[in-house]
Motif scaffolding. Structure first.
Motif, PDB file in Angstrom:
ATOM      1  N   THR A  27      31.098  -8.459  26.483  1.00 31.80           N
ATOM      2  CA  THR A  27      29.932  -7.578  26.394  1.00 31.80           C
ATOM      3  C   THR A  27      28.774  -8.133  27.220  1.00 31.80           C
ATOM      4  OG1 THR A  27      30.561  -6.748  24.231  1.00 31.80           O
ATOM      5  CG2 THR A  27      28.238  -6.575  24.794  1.00 31.80           C
TER       6      THR A  27
ATOM      7  N   GLU B  76      29.041  -0.808  23.734  1.00 29.22           N
ATOM      8  CA  GLU B  76      29.784  -1.184  22.538  1.00 29.22           C
ATOM      9  C   GLU B  76      29.149  -0.479  21.335  1.00 29.22           C
ATOM     10  OE1 GLU B  76      31.490  -5.472  21.596  1.00 29.22           O
ATOM     11  OE2 GLU B  76      29.376  -5.375  21.133  1.00 29.22           O
TER      12      GLU B  76
ATOM     13  N   ASP C 195      32.817  -0.374  27.072  1.00 30.18           N
ATOM     14  CA  ASP C 195      32.868  -1.544  26.190  1.00 30.18           C
ATOM     15  C   ASP C 195      33.532  -1.178  24.867  1.00 30.18           C
ATOM     16  OD1 ASP C 195      32.601  -4.014  25.086  1.00 30.18           O
ATOM     17  OD2 ASP C 195      30.418  -4.165  25.343  1.00 30.18           O
ATOM     18  N   GLU C 196      34.755  -1.576  24.730  1.00 30.15           N
ATOM     19  CA  GLU C 196      35.540  -1.371  23.505  1.00 30.15           C
ATOM     20  C   GLU C 196      35.503   0.063  23.004  1.00 30.15           C
ATOM     21  OE1 GLU C 196      36.312  -4.267  20.940  1.00 30.15           O
ATOM     22  OE2 GLU C 196      35.319  -5.920  21.983  1.00 30.15           O
TER      23      GLU C 196
END
Ligand SMILES: Nc1ncnc2c1ncn2[C@@H]1O[C@H](COP(=O)(O)OP(=O)(O)O)[C@@H](O)[C@H]1O
Ligand SMILES: [Mg+2]
Lengths: 309, 237
Positions: B44, B86, B162-163
């Motif tokens: 991140t 994220e 991000d994820e």
């Protein structure tokens, strides 16, 4: 005369002024979780600049109808207040954006005192009468009196609030303001310049505040270098009552507070057997504030659950 | 294929904590690159640094032939650098439509924006049904669709994810990855950060493995999938 209706009308007039000022507090709080205690002084300076301008014009023998003189005065005062609001944010708050929350709060009180003192140096410590330039026509409805001025105040306040709602709900700037208040980091990723949004918030709130200041001065026929303190505190109370950070809440809180205060003071003498007169009306605002803080700390329209990002 | 993103010896620290300790990364035009690694590896942080949300302590980032170090945070999107953060980062009290429009905030081509909105609604019919609903009232999967759709409206040259599978049910994760493949097929270059390493490597062209702030492996995705050490550490085999 019908006391209830009369006090209701007076309350609506004062309440719409509180609402306009409360919007300034609540918008800034919504964007940056800061209580801009200097906002009351912006309101005061709006009133003072307008009075000075009108007096200068009248003194110079300018022949214009009263409302036109007032308009010219406002056209001077609004930019002054906007510039002041912008500068206060840049000088006093922006450097503290990442500081602990107590720091900008103390700074806000400091700025407020500085502006009060500056106003006293410029305009003196005496009450300034509002120039007698407006028609004082009185209309009687249902046993209560309402003046042209009161009608104009309510109408202008409604118009300004409507305009603000439209801006916030329907325009790109308003959308960016709401997005920034919810999640400034992500708003930045979308290309929002958060500093610009913060500045715009101060500038818009200050313009509303300047107009509210002139309304206060015209409604009470006077202005004073210290007037920003009490009116600011009342409007802040209104914002908390409605739910600070909530635009609709500021309007609701302002109008409610104006009406409560006005009705309360109208009957205060009767209720206390003459022990407390209507000049104790200021206690209502603060009794309301205490009750709200005890029973509904997030205000009438505020969110009860802390917002997660 | 030309190089779109080049990161050299990037170092990032939070105070005394060295989160990224000198990594090299490269993303070529049209590629889908996966960046995998355990929790706390620095993934991140790497993405945030690419978006200017965190300032690097050292190293160089060249995007589309230009160094990004002097850009203000809100200027990255105009360069074509777009991130789905994220945890999705949706504006929960804005409607779905308003969230999407925020993606187009830095654009002024009204007709093209409307066209892109239609494309996103075509990709996510669910969002079209709920366009007036507050985004905070949607399910996790739908919110992820809002976040991806919003990013599409920024017209990314490079999309950082991000994820995207975080906190979603397996069936929804499948759906999100199908969408990622569709977007890749449209020619959007992507850098995909994932805890779900297997799925990420199965989707990507190439991959990087990060460990405690360093890149420990980088190879074709298929080669990483076949690498014994990577299998043991990240693929649960
Ligand atoms: N804002 C922060 N302040 C201090 N340390 C941080 C911050 N964000 C992340 N870290 C630390 O940096 C390291 C890398 O974190 P992160 O980039 O979030 O890893 P990942 O995304 O791979 O899980 C971790 O040790 C984490 O604790
Ligand atoms: Mg992470």
């Amino acid at each position: 005369m019908d006391i209830f209706l009369q006090q209701l009308i007076n309350g609506l007039v004062v309440g719409s002024i509180y609402a306009l000022i409360a919007l300034g507090y609540t918008m800034v709080y919504g964007i940056m979780q800061l209580i801009n205690f200097a906002h009351g002084e912006i309101v005061m300076i709006g009133a003072m600049v307008t009075i000075t301008c009108i007096n200068l014009l009248v003194g110079a023998g300018v022949q214009l109808p009263g409302p036109a003189l007032l308009l010219v005065g406002l056209m001077m005062a609004i930019p002054v207040s906007m510039f002041l609001g912008y500068s206060i944010e840049k000088i006093a708050y922006q450097p503290l954006r990442k500081a602990p929350r107590l720091a900008p709060l103390i700074t806000a009180i400091g700025v407020s005192i500085v502006l009060q003192q500056a106003a006293m140096l410029i305009w003196g410590r005496n009450y300034r009468p509002f120039p007698q330039i407006l028609p004082s026509e009185v209309h009687i409805i249902g046993g209560a009196a309402i003046t042209d001025l009161q009608i104009a105040i309510i109408a202008l306040a409604l118009l300004l609030m409507g305009g603000l709602f439209f801006m916030i709900e329907k325009t790109k700037l308003g959308r960016a303001m709401r997005a920034t208040s919810q999640n400034p980091e992500v708003a930045k990723l979308m290309g929002v310049n958060v500093n610009t949004i913060v500045s715009m918030t101060f500038v818009i709130g200050s313009a509303l505040g300047a107009m509210a200041g002139v309304m206060v001065a015209a409604n009470y026929d006077q202005a004073h270098a210290y007037m920003g303190f009490m009116i600011g505190l009342k409007a802040f109370t209104a914002a908390v009552l409605g739910g600070i950070g909530n635009i609709g809440g500021a309007v609701l809180g302002g109008i409610l507070l104006g009406v409560i205060e006005s009705l309360g003071s109208g009957y205060l003498g009767d209720l206390t057997g003459g022990v407390l007169g209507s000049h104790y009306k200021d206690i209502f605002a603060f009794v309301v504030l205490i009750i709200v803080l005890v029973f509904r700390p997030s205000g009438l329209l505020g969110e009860r659950v802390a917002e997660r990002a | 294929m030309s190089t779109l993103l080049e990161v050299k010896d990037l170092k990032v620290a939070y105070g005394g904590i060295h989160a990224v300790k000198g990594i090299d990364l490269e993303v070529k035009q049209g590629e889908l690159v996966a960046l995998i690694g355990a929790n706390g590896a620095g993934k991140t942080t790497t993405l945030k640094t690419l978006m200017g949300m965190v300032k690097p302590a050292g190293g160089e980032i060249v995007f589309d032939g230009k160094s990004t170090t002097k850009l203000a945070a809100h200027d990255y999107v105009k360069q074509g650098l777009v991130m789905v953060p994220e945890g999705r980062g949706i504006f929960s009290r804005l409607t779905v439509e308003e969230n999407l429009l925020m993606g187009a905030y830095s654009r002024n081509d009204k007709a093209d924006i409307l066209h892109d909105m239609e494309r996103v609604y075509h990709l996510f019919p669910r969002l079209k049904e709920r366009y007036k609903q507050l985004a905070g009232t949607l399910s996790g999967g739908e919110q992820q669709m809002v976040a991806i759709g919003r990013a599409m409206l920024s017209r990314p040259k490079l999309l950082l994810l991000d994820e995207p599978s975080m906190g979603l049910a397996p069936i929804i994760v499948q759906k999100i990855f199908e969408i990622i493949k569709m977007i890749a097929a449209e020619g959007v270059t992507m850098l995909l950060v994932e805890q779900n390493a297997k799925l990420a490597l199965q989707t990507a062209d190439r991959g990087y493995v990060m460990e405690s702030g360093k890149v420990t492996f980088s190879d074709k995705a298929s080669a990483l999938l076949a690498n014994e050490k990577v299998q043991q550490a990240y693929l649960g085999e």
